[in-house]
Design a protein around this motif. Structure first.
Motif, PDB file in Angstrom:
ATOM      1  N   GLN A 107      -6.324   5.015  -2.519  1.00 50.91           N
ATOM      2  CA  GLN A 107      -5.119   5.847  -2.545  1.00 50.91           C
ATOM      3  C   GLN A 107      -5.246   7.017  -1.577  1.00 50.91           C
ATOM      4  O   GLN A 107      -4.260   7.668  -1.246  1.00 50.91           O
ATOM      5  CB  GLN A 107      -4.894   6.382  -3.960  1.00 50.91           C
ATOM      6  CG  GLN A 107      -4.684   5.291  -4.999  1.00 50.91           C
ATOM      7  CD  GLN A 107      -4.857   5.794  -6.413  1.00 50.91           C
ATOM      8  OE1 GLN A 107      -5.831   6.492  -6.729  1.00 50.91           O
ATOM      9  NE2 GLN A 107      -3.906   5.464  -7.277  1.00 50.91           N
ATOM     10  N   LEU A 108      -6.460   7.270  -1.153  1.00 47.57           N
ATOM     11  CA  LEU A 108      -6.800   8.370  -0.253  1.00 47.57           C
ATOM     12  C   LEU A 108      -7.745   7.836   0.815  1.00 47.57           C
ATOM     13  O   LEU A 108      -8.566   6.965   0.541  1.00 47.57           O
ATOM     14  CB  LEU A 108      -7.508   9.508  -1.013  1.00 47.57           C
ATOM     15  CG  LEU A 108      -7.119   9.779  -2.464  1.00 47.57           C
ATOM     16  CD1 LEU A 108      -8.186  10.633  -3.141  1.00 47.57           C
ATOM     17  CD2 LEU A 108      -5.768  10.482  -2.514  1.00 47.57           C
ATOM     18  N   ARG A 129      -1.211   9.973  11.194  1.00 44.26           N
ATOM     19  CA  ARG A 129       0.060   9.691  10.527  1.00 44.26           C
ATOM     20  C   ARG A 129       0.313   8.184  10.453  1.00 44.26           C
ATOM     21  O   ARG A 129       0.833   7.683   9.456  1.00 44.26           O
ATOM     22  CB  ARG A 129       1.197  10.415  11.241  1.00 44.26           C
ATOM     23  CG  ARG A 129       1.081  11.934  11.136  1.00 44.26           C
ATOM     24  CD  ARG A 129       2.204  12.649  11.870  1.00 44.26           C
ATOM     25  NE  ARG A 129       3.480  12.413  11.215  1.00 44.26           N
ATOM     26  CZ  ARG A 129       4.649  12.819  11.705  1.00 44.26           C
ATOM     27  NH1 ARG A 129       4.688  13.453  12.868  1.00 44.26           N
ATOM     28  NH2 ARG A 129       5.769  12.579  11.052  1.00 44.26           N
ATOM     29  N   ALA A 132      -1.721   6.772   7.610  1.00 47.78           N
ATOM     30  CA  ALA A 132      -1.120   7.137   6.329  1.00 47.78           C
ATOM     31  C   ALA A 132       0.105   6.277   6.034  1.00 47.78           C
ATOM     32  O   ALA A 132       0.273   5.765   4.919  1.00 47.78           O
ATOM     33  CB  ALA A 132      -0.737   8.619   6.330  1.00 47.78           C
ATOM     34  N   THR A 137      -1.157   5.879   1.943  1.00 44.18           N
ATOM     35  CA  THR A 137      -2.201   6.687   1.314  1.00 44.18           C
ATOM     36  C   THR A 137      -2.101   8.125   1.797  1.00 44.18           C
ATOM     37  O   THR A 137      -1.477   8.421   2.814  1.00 44.18           O
ATOM     38  CB  THR A 137      -3.607   6.172   1.664  1.00 44.18           C
ATOM     39  OG1 THR A 137      -3.787   6.270   3.085  1.00 44.18           O
ATOM     40  CG2 THR A 137      -3.834   4.751   1.218  1.00 44.18           C
ATOM     41  N   TYR A 138      -2.750   9.027   1.062  1.00 47.30           N
ATOM     42  CA  TYR A 138      -3.014  10.366   1.575  1.00 47.30           C
ATOM     43  C   TYR A 138      -4.205  10.280   2.533  1.00 47.30           C
ATOM     44  O   TYR A 138      -5.193   9.598   2.244  1.00 47.30           O
ATOM     45  CB  TYR A 138      -3.356  11.332   0.438  1.00 47.30           C
ATOM     46  CG  TYR A 138      -2.165  11.794  -0.363  1.00 47.30           C
ATOM     47  CD1 TYR A 138      -1.430  12.918   0.028  1.00 47.30           C
ATOM     48  CD2 TYR A 138      -1.769  11.119  -1.506  1.00 47.30           C
ATOM     49  CE1 TYR A 138      -0.341  13.352  -0.709  1.00 47.30           C
ATOM     50  CE2 TYR A 138      -0.677  11.542  -2.251  1.00 47.30           C
ATOM     51  CZ  TYR A 138       0.031  12.654  -1.848  1.00 47.30           C
ATOM     52  OH  TYR A 138       1.113  13.078  -2.577  1.00 47.30           O
ATOM     53  N   PHE A 140      -7.008  12.543   4.624  1.00 46.04           N
ATOM     54  CA  PHE A 140      -7.689  13.829   4.823  1.00 46.04           C
ATOM     55  C   PHE A 140      -8.488  13.748   6.115  1.00 46.04           C
ATOM     56  O   PHE A 140      -9.296  12.834   6.282  1.00 46.04           O
ATOM     57  CB  PHE A 140      -8.662  14.130   3.672  1.00 46.04           C
ATOM     58  CG  PHE A 140      -8.069  14.011   2.298  1.00 46.04           C
ATOM     59  CD1 PHE A 140      -6.896  14.660   1.978  1.00 46.04           C
ATOM     60  CD2 PHE A 140      -8.689  13.237   1.329  1.00 46.04           C
ATOM     61  CE1 PHE A 140      -6.343  14.555   0.708  1.00 46.04           C
ATOM     62  CE2 PHE A 140      -8.157  13.118   0.050  1.00 46.04           C
ATOM     63  CZ  PHE A 140      -6.984  13.783  -0.257  1.00 46.04           C
ATOM     64  N   ILE A 160      -3.930  17.287   6.420  1.00 48.60           N
ATOM     65  CA  ILE A 160      -3.715  16.351   5.320  1.00 48.60           C
ATOM     66  C   ILE A 160      -2.338  15.732   5.525  1.00 48.60           C
ATOM     67  O   ILE A 160      -1.358  16.439   5.769  1.00 48.60           O
ATOM     68  CB  ILE A 160      -3.785  17.052   3.949  1.00 48.60           C
ATOM     69  CG1 ILE A 160      -5.138  17.739   3.763  1.00 48.60           C
ATOM     70  CG2 ILE A 160      -3.530  16.053   2.817  1.00 48.60           C
ATOM     71  CD1 ILE A 160      -5.203  18.649   2.543  1.00 48.60           C
ATOM     72  N   ASP A 162       0.578  12.924   3.976  1.00 44.87           N
ATOM     73  CA  ASP A 162       0.948  12.231   2.736  1.00 44.87           C
ATOM     74  C   ASP A 162       1.320  10.768   3.001  1.00 44.87           C
ATOM     75  O   ASP A 162       1.365  10.333   4.158  1.00 44.87           O
ATOM     76  CB  ASP A 162       2.041  13.007   1.990  1.00 44.87           C
ATOM     77  CG  ASP A 162       3.443  12.830   2.561  1.00 44.87           C
ATOM     78  OD1 ASP A 162       3.659  11.987   3.456  1.00 44.87           O
ATOM     79  OD2 ASP A 162       4.345  13.549   2.096  1.00 44.87           O
ATOM     80  N   PRO A 163       1.577   9.976   1.949  1.00 36.30           N
ATOM     81  CA  PRO A 163       1.816   8.543   2.140  1.00 36.30           C
ATOM     82  C   PRO A 163       3.104   8.205   2.894  1.00 36.30           C
ATOM     83  O   PRO A 163       3.298   7.043   3.274  1.00 36.30           O
ATOM     84  CB  PRO A 163       1.890   8.003   0.695  1.00 36.30           C
ATOM     85  CG  PRO A 163       1.176   9.010  -0.133  1.00 36.30           C
ATOM     86  CD  PRO A 163       1.443  10.320   0.515  1.00 36.30           C
ATOM     87  N   ILE A 185      -2.038  16.661  -4.317  1.00 33.17           N
ATOM     88  CA  ILE A 185      -2.128  15.207  -4.229  1.00 33.17           C
ATOM     89  C   ILE A 185      -1.384  14.627  -5.429  1.00 33.17           C
ATOM     90  O   ILE A 185      -1.807  14.798  -6.575  1.00 33.17           O
ATOM     91  CB  ILE A 185      -3.602  14.737  -4.212  1.00 33.17           C
ATOM     92  CG1 ILE A 185      -4.374  15.442  -3.085  1.00 33.17           C
ATOM     93  CG2 ILE A 185      -3.664  13.220  -4.086  1.00 33.17           C
ATOM     94  CD1 ILE A 185      -3.775  15.268  -1.718  1.00 33.17           C
ATOM     95  N   LEU A 190       2.874   8.807  -4.566  1.00 32.92           N
ATOM     96  CA  LEU A 190       2.289   7.687  -3.816  1.00 32.92           C
ATOM     97  C   LEU A 190       2.771   6.348  -4.379  1.00 32.92           C
ATOM     98  O   LEU A 190       3.180   5.454  -3.626  1.00 32.92           O
ATOM     99  CB  LEU A 190       0.765   7.788  -3.871  1.00 32.92           C
ATOM    100  CG  LEU A 190      -0.054   6.675  -3.214  1.00 32.92           C
ATOM    101  CD1 LEU A 190      -1.350   7.241  -2.635  1.00 32.92           C
ATOM    102  CD2 LEU A 190      -0.404   5.572  -4.215  1.00 32.92           C
TER     103      LEU A 190
END
Length: 213
Positions: A107-108, A129, A132, A137-138, A140, A160, A162-163, A185, A190
């Protein structure tokens, strides 16, 4: 490494950190290690793709002269904020790794990095990007910044994503002082993204078997 483990324990945080992992013989690995809030190393991924490039009017670096190449995708790690997949820097140019981690339940995604100035300016944000968006997923991306030597400096721009591919936090590139990027998060969000755009259920392994996770 022991100092990072102690800091994680003292501050009750989890840490994903890039490091050089020494071997008994041979060159070290470029490793993404995960440290729990108890100060324990709970996972380690050894970089699969080494940065051997010679760009005209740009970087000429041969990572294979100083690092050994990893040979497997690391297992996804359960953390308090979600299931974390591990990669390192140049790995972000290889979507098959990110896709494989998503297929394993990530998920990350974590990409501790030291991008060069020219490649960072051209590709850093768009690659993060893209990873992602395609994996939902997120992402980092910790990033070294500033000059290491007369011949080498790093781009920075830690962020960071995001999805949905939105940059939700980033560090300034106007200073080389240590900074933190902080973001919420939201796994419910997500799952909403994945439910409303179920791209992984639309894959065609019957056509693209060589690229299917």
């Amino acid at each position: 490494m022991k100092e990072i483990q102690q800091a994680a324990k003292d501050n009750n945080i989890w840490v994903s950190v890039g490091m050089h992992e020494q071997q008994a013989t041979g060159l070290p690995y470029n490793t993404n290690a995960v440290v729990s809030d108890e100060g324990m190393v709970v996972a380690a991924y050894r970089k699969l793709h080494l940065f051997d490039v010679n760009v005209k009017d740009g970087p000429r670096l041969l990572e294979s002269t100083s690092s050994s190449r990893g040979d497997r995708v690391a297992d996804v790690v359960d953390t308090p904020v979600g299931r974390l997949g591990l990669a390192v820097c140049y790995d972000m140019r290889f979507p098959e790794l990110a896709q494989s981690l998503r297929a394993r339940g990530a998920q990350l995604l974590s990409y501790p990095s030291a991008f060069t100035e020219p490649t960072g300016a051209a590709h850093w944000e768009v690659l993060l990007r893209a990873r992602a968006v395609e994996t939902q997923t997120y992402v980092f991306a910790a990033a070294q910044i500033g000059r290491h030597s007369a011949k080498r400096s790093s781009y920075g721009d830690a962020m960071i994503v995001d999805p949905w591919g939105v940059v939700v936090a980033r560090c300034s590139r106007t200073t080389s002082e240590p900074l933190l990027a902080l973001a919420e998060i939201n796994i419910d969000y997500l799952e909403k993204v994945r439910r409303e755009m179920p791209v992984f259920s639309h894959k065609r392994p019957d056509i693209f078997s060589d690229y299917s996770s």
